[in-house]
Write a protein that holds these residues in place. Structure first.
Motif, short mmCIF file in Angstrom:
data_model
loop_
_atom_site.label_atom_id
_atom_site.label_comp_id
_atom_site.label_asym_id
_atom_site.label_seq_id
_atom_site.Cartn_x
_atom_site.Cartn_y
_atom_site.Cartn_z
N ILE A 110 0.85 -1.18 0.00
CA ILE A 110 0.00 0.00 0.00
C ILE A 110 0.89 1.24 0.00
CG2 ILE A 110 -0.22 0.11 2.52
CD1 ILE A 110 -3.24 0.82 2.02
N ALA A 111 0.48 2.27 -0.73
CA ALA A 111 1.26 3.50 -0.83
C ALA A 111 0.31 4.68 -0.96
CB ALA A 111 2.21 3.45 -2.03
N VAL A 112 0.79 5.85 -0.58
CA VAL A 112 0.02 7.09 -0.68
C VAL A 112 0.77 8.04 -1.60
CG1 VAL A 112 -0.88 9.07 0.59
CG2 VAL A 112 -0.99 6.79 1.61
N ASP A 113 0.07 8.66 -2.54
CA ASP A 113 0.74 9.54 -3.49
C ASP A 113 0.71 10.99 -3.03
OD1 ASP A 113 -1.76 10.63 -4.17
OD2 ASP A 113 -1.94 9.50 -6.03
N GLY A 114 1.16 11.89 -3.92
CA GLY A 114 1.29 13.29 -3.56
C GLY A 114 0.00 14.03 -3.35
N SER A 115 -1.14 13.45 -3.73
CA SER A 115 -2.43 14.07 -3.45
C SER A 115 -3.20 13.30 -2.39
CB SER A 115 -3.26 14.17 -4.73
OG SER A 115 -3.50 12.90 -5.29
N ASP A 116 -2.49 12.43 -1.66
CA ASP A 116 -3.06 11.65 -0.55
C ASP A 116 -4.08 10.62 -1.01
OD1 ASP A 116 -1.54 12.48 1.57
OD2 ASP A 116 -2.94 14.01 2.26
N THR A 117 -4.07 10.25 -2.30
CA THR A 117 -4.88 9.11 -2.69
C THR A 117 -4.07 7.83 -2.44
OG1 THR A 117 -4.21 9.17 -5.02
CG2 THR A 117 -6.17 10.42 -4.39
N VAL A 118 -4.77 6.72 -2.30
CA VAL A 118 -4.18 5.48 -1.76
C VAL A 118 -4.14 4.41 -2.84
CG1 VAL A 118 -4.40 3.74 0.06
CG2 VAL A 118 -5.10 6.11 0.51
N TRP A 119 -2.98 3.74 -2.94
CA TRP A 119 -2.77 2.71 -3.96
C TRP A 119 -2.52 1.38 -3.28
CZ3 TRP A 119 -3.03 4.05 -9.16
CH2 TRP A 119 -3.13 5.43 -9.42
N VAL A 120 -3.23 0.34 -3.70
CA VAL A 120 -3.17 -0.97 -3.05
C VAL A 120 -2.81 -2.04 -4.09
CG1 VAL A 120 -4.37 -2.60 -1.55
CG2 VAL A 120 -5.03 -0.17 -1.53
N ALA A 121 -1.69 -2.74 -3.84
CA ALA A 121 -1.28 -3.84 -4.71
C ALA A 121 -2.04 -5.10 -4.35
CB ALA A 121 0.22 -4.09 -4.58
N ASP A 122 -2.36 -5.91 -5.35
CA ASP A 122 -3.14 -7.12 -5.15
C ASP A 122 -2.28 -8.34 -5.43
OD1 ASP A 122 -5.23 -9.24 -5.45
OD2 ASP A 122 -6.56 -7.52 -5.23
N ARG A 152 -6.93 2.13 -6.70
CA ARG A 152 -6.73 3.50 -6.20
C ARG A 152 -7.98 3.92 -5.43
NH1 ARG A 152 -5.37 9.06 -9.68
NH2 ARG A 152 -4.38 10.18 -7.94
N LEU A 153 -7.78 4.35 -4.18
CA LEU A 153 -8.86 4.80 -3.32
C LEU A 153 -8.76 6.29 -3.05
CD1 LEU A 153 -8.80 1.97 -0.59
CD2 LEU A 153 -10.17 2.04 -2.69
N CYS A 154 -9.89 6.92 -2.91
CA CYS A 154 -9.94 8.32 -2.50
C CYS A 154 -9.47 8.43 -1.06
CB CYS A 154 -11.37 8.85 -2.64
SG CYS A 154 -11.57 10.59 -2.18
N GLY A 155 -8.58 9.38 -0.78
CA GLY A 155 -8.07 9.57 0.56
C GLY A 155 -8.91 10.53 1.37
N VAL A 156 -8.33 11.05 2.44
CA VAL A 156 -9.09 11.96 3.30
C VAL A 156 -9.23 13.33 2.66
CG1 VAL A 156 -8.48 10.77 5.43
CG2 VAL A 156 -7.00 12.59 4.58
N ARG A 157 -8.36 13.68 1.72
CA ARG A 157 -8.47 14.94 0.99
C ARG A 157 -9.36 14.71 -0.23
NH1 ARG A 157 -3.88 17.82 -1.46
NH2 ARG A 157 -2.50 16.05 -1.08
N THR A 158 -10.64 14.76 -0.01
CA THR A 158 -11.58 14.42 -1.09
C THR A 158 -11.55 15.43 -2.22
OG1 THR A 158 -13.35 15.51 0.14
CG2 THR A 158 -13.10 13.13 0.45
N THR A 159 -11.00 16.63 -1.99
CA THR A 159 -10.90 17.62 -3.08
C THR A 159 -9.94 17.15 -4.17
OG1 THR A 159 -9.20 18.78 -1.80
CG2 THR A 159 -11.46 19.58 -1.61
#
Length: 693
Positions: free
Chosen positions: A587-599, A607-614
């Protein structure tokens, strides 16, 4: 031992200081006499560069195109600087003579602006000075034979070179031009040449050959994207359809084809069927896709020198964006041949080639798994888990009780048996804090090791009694310097104060067989719950892991999800269970705080929406998938993936750790996979919390 390490460090630092002038001279040489030596009171006049080429679309040569050579902006919001312009003749040819760029290492590229084919005029009629929807492009930095004037057509600008430029530099494309801070655009420029050859305008040799080429669908996807751009070069109606289809959710309609390509790369799941139908109108480039993809991503397989990658576990990027990779196993292409633990530290350039002198060896490195991290001084740390295939004759017990240290040049700083102070037993995850303190999860001893200031002789083993932290695996750090460690065997996350004091143990929130953990910029923790993976430490075995995860592509494991834990240690009431999560691992977080999960099972990344929904598409909530809900971003170039990380160009790297049907004598995969331009860039190395580039 301490004196040996100090001497090695001093030698390394002295070498770095000595190498600096040489590096500057190398940059100067690359850009010609325009770069003067320090202290030269009379720098040589900058020689002009000649660019010869042709602009060619799906219908043939493009006359009357306005061709411009630019130096990309070297910071966010900085406008590209035009270096020279010309018009193509009636055979689409051009010649531009211009001064070199001002900034050594900046990206030089070329655009060709022209109206759609049914609006074109002959050169003598001149094209009206108005914004045109057709903007083709070619990246010149890193390309051969595009600036020496010896070739009659040194550059060929086509729809394919445009797709290569727009995807590779997607995160740095605004208003049809490129700009961004080092090393993001520079590295992206080199990746672009893995897609298209700007001297021929066709497919690059890298994309055409194994382990890419006919072995994955990326080549066909790339050609279909070029066909979609060709719909615009062929007609005004096609242009309108392309720009409408490429419009990102909540964003403006792209004004030209180059911006449209970048918008598709950043939001590849937008209208995939419509884009496919557009590409099928006038198919030109072959081979192409027969059916619409779920998302228009381009995933490249990297295999280094072709005989070094075997079971890559995880990745860490250095300041310049090179990928340092740890290997589970010693390389062998035959899965039936027993392999022992990997003894090489890999280092790939952004374009997938080996860095000079790589791979590196020594320092006690053996069978490293998930633990690879940089410290703030530039040293690289790897944890020696002791992976090996069934049939290896070595006893792993004395080999999995250490960690290894390398300097920025790949020289081992740890002794031949590795650093052993600190009570390491089958160490896995590792991460460094900004003050240099390194944290290591000891999967085989229910403990963590804290190394103050990155000084291994001061390593402190911190046992966690009972069953509060069983099989420690992943490590993350928040902005307060606290370490968060997943317990794969205890369905928990332990939180340690900067001084090593255990503050609390987090349970609930859907934690189930957790593996990876990553902090966002606000100190929230994101945990990947495999639901099924028993890490083969303590008394576990690799065969038990293989039996537990089952065949690739199967249904989601019970409990497969992502848990969000707030900075105060409180987990969200329910985990996030996107349909594309089947066996989450890295799992990793990018520069806009969205979340990436390897399977590990589904050949995809989610890719998941993070806490910064903007930073998410309009209407998205925290934890909601941005990637296609049930498919994620998939690729047939993936196998079973563990580590996932984001580089400074916004590329998403995944480790092909195990084959889809792993044979336990040698189950390792043999590639890294890079999704081009897909994420928000991250400043590297990752130390503590992620930071935007």
């Amino acid at each position: 031992m301490r004196m040996r390490r100090a001497h090695s460090r001093a030698h390394s630092r002295a070498h770095s200081r000595a190498a600096l002038p040489a590096a500057l001279l190398a940059v100067a040489a690359a850009f010609g006499p325009a770069v003067a030596a320090a202290g030269d009171p009379h720098p040589a006049a900058a020689p002009e560069v000649r660019r010869d080429g042709v602009v060619r679309g799906a219908a043939g040569p493009v006359p009357g195109a306005l061709v411009t050579v630019y130096e990309a902006g070297t910071g966010w919001g900085e406008s590209p600087r035009p270096l020279g312009t010309a018009r193509t003749d009636d055979r689409g040819r051009f010649r531009i003579t211009h001064t070199p760029p001002r900034t050594p290492g900046s990206v030089v590229y070329l655009t060709a602006d022209t109206p759609p084919a049914d609006d074109q005029q002959a050169p003598e009629g001149r094209v009206a000075h108005r914004p045109e929807p057709v903007r083709l492009a070619a990246v010149l930095t890193g390309a051969p034979d595009t600036g020496n004037g010896r070739r009659p057509h040194g550059i060929t600008v086509t729809e394919r070179t445009t797709v290569a430029a727009g995807f590779a530099l997607a995160q740095f494309t605004r208003d049809g031009g490129f700009a961004g801070p080092w090393p993001g655009p520079r590295n992206a420029a080199y990746v672009s040449h893995n897609l298209a050859d700007v001297t021929t305008g066709g497919i690059s040799a890298f994309l055409a050959a194994p382990p890419n080429g006919s072995q994955t669908s990326t080549l066909r996807t790339f050609n279909s994207l070029a066909d979609a751009v060709a719909a615009c070069t062929l007609s005004t109606r096609g242009c309108a359809d392309l720009l409408d289809t490429a419009r990102p959710p909540g964003g403006p309609r792209p004004r030209d084809t180059l911006q449209a390509v970048a918008d598709i790369a950043r939001a590849p799941g937008t209208h995939p069927d419509r884009l496919f139908e557009l590409a099928r109108r006038n198919p030109t480039y072959t081979p192409a896709l027969d059916t619409a993809p779920t998302a228009w991503t381009l995933a490249l397989r990297y295999e280094g020198n072709g005989r070094e990658i075997d079971g890559p576990g995880n990745i860490a990027f250095d300041r310049g964006g090179d990928a340092w990779i740890v290997n589970n196993y010693t390389y062998n292409a035959d899965p039936q041949v027993p392999v022992c633990g990997g003894r090489q530290l890999l280092r790939l350039r952004p374009d997938g080639r080996d860095a000079a002198g790589a791979p590196y060896e020594g320092g006690g490195l053996y069978g490293a798994g998930y633990g690879v991290a940089f410290g703030p001084d530039g040293d690289l740390w790897a944890t020696n888990f002791g992976f090996q295939g069934r049939g290896c004759a070595l006893d792993p017990d004395p080999l999995f009780r250490s960690i290894s240290q390398f300097d920025a040049h790949g020289r081992a700083l740890s002794p031949p048996q590795g650093w052993r102070q600190g009570g390491y037993v089958q160490p896995q995850g590792a991460l460094a804090a900004p003050d240099g303190t390194l944290w290591v999860a000891n999967c085989g001893s229910r403990s963590v090791t804290r190394i103050p200031g990155g000084r291994p002789e001061r390593a402190q083993n911190i046992p966690v009694g009972g069953s509060a932290l069983v099989k420690p695996f992943g490590v993350s750090l928040d902005g307060r310097g606290r370490a968060w460690v997943t317990g794969n065997g205890s369905d928990s996350v332990a939180v340690f104060a900067p001084d090593g004091t255990l503050e609390r143990t987090v349970t609930g929130g859907g934690l189930r067989r957790p593996l990876g953990i990553a902090s966002d910029s606000e100190g929230n923790q994101w945990v990947s719950n495999s639901g099924a993976v028993p890490v083969p430490c303590e008394d576990g075995t690799a065969q038990q892991l293989a039996d537990a995860v089952g065949p690739a592509g199967g249904p989601a494991a019970d409990g497969a999800s992502v848990t969000l834990i707030g900075p105060d240690g409180t987990p969200a009431a329910s985990p996030f269970t996107a349909g594309s999560l089947t066996l989450p691992w890295g799992i990793a977080v990018d520069g806009s705080d969205t979340v990436w999960v390897a399977d590990f099972s589904g050949q995809r990344v989610t890719r998941l929406c993070g806490v910064r929904t903007t930073a998410c598409p309009p209407g998205h909530r925290t934890g909601q998938p941005i990637s296609p809900a049930t498919a994620g971003y998939g690729s047939d170039g993936l196998v079973r993936n563990t580590g996932v990380q984001i580089d400074p160009s916004g590329n998403v790297w995944l480790a092909n750790n195990w084959e889809l049907a792993p044979v336990q004598t040698n189950p390792g995969g043999h590639q890294m996979v890079l999704f081009v331009g897909l994420a928000t860039p991250v400043r590297t190395p990752l130390i503590g919390r992620p930071r935007a580039l």
